[in-house]
Write an enzyme that holds these catalytic residues in place. Sequence first.
Site: not given
Length: 188
Positions: A53-55, A72, A159
Amino acid sequence: MNEHVKYEIKQFQTVERNFFINSYKRSGRHIAKIVKELNEAGLPEELAWLPLVESGFNERALSPARALGLWQFIASTGYKFGLKRDDWIDERLDPEKSTKAAIAYLQELHLMFGDWTTVLAAYNSGEGNVLRVIKGQKINYLDNFWDLYERLPRETARYVPRFLAHFISLGSRNNMALSLERLRTSLF
């Protein structure tokens, strides 16, 4: 599964399909090491998918907020958790060091909030932002992340559903042994 998670699943099946598939392919370089570190720290191994999800498991990902690497980290949070940065090196780009820093940050957030979904929101936007939203409620307590959903910035509100949608998508597309019940048990 609520409508927010269903929306994110649909995104991964349509407009974000290539991102999802490429991210999953890149995960192979890191996932086993991250799971090992999480197990050693006593954290849920499902958190190993947070970089998806982050990167998108892109080691060199850079966000508009200047967050960098798999996990991140913005520079100040990276520094707080021991990641060095100077003219020659930025340890936010080091998958092993940034994983250890991310685990320390997740542990701190869990002590603060006690609820993994709220921890994920705080990881995304910073604990200060989430604490301000909690304090801005008419009641000064938190039952769960969904109590805050409408009050959080859009990126942060999405998120957690995105994180949950990844699990559902991975489970249905790749026959992974992740069930919603297992997620509820370890993350909620």
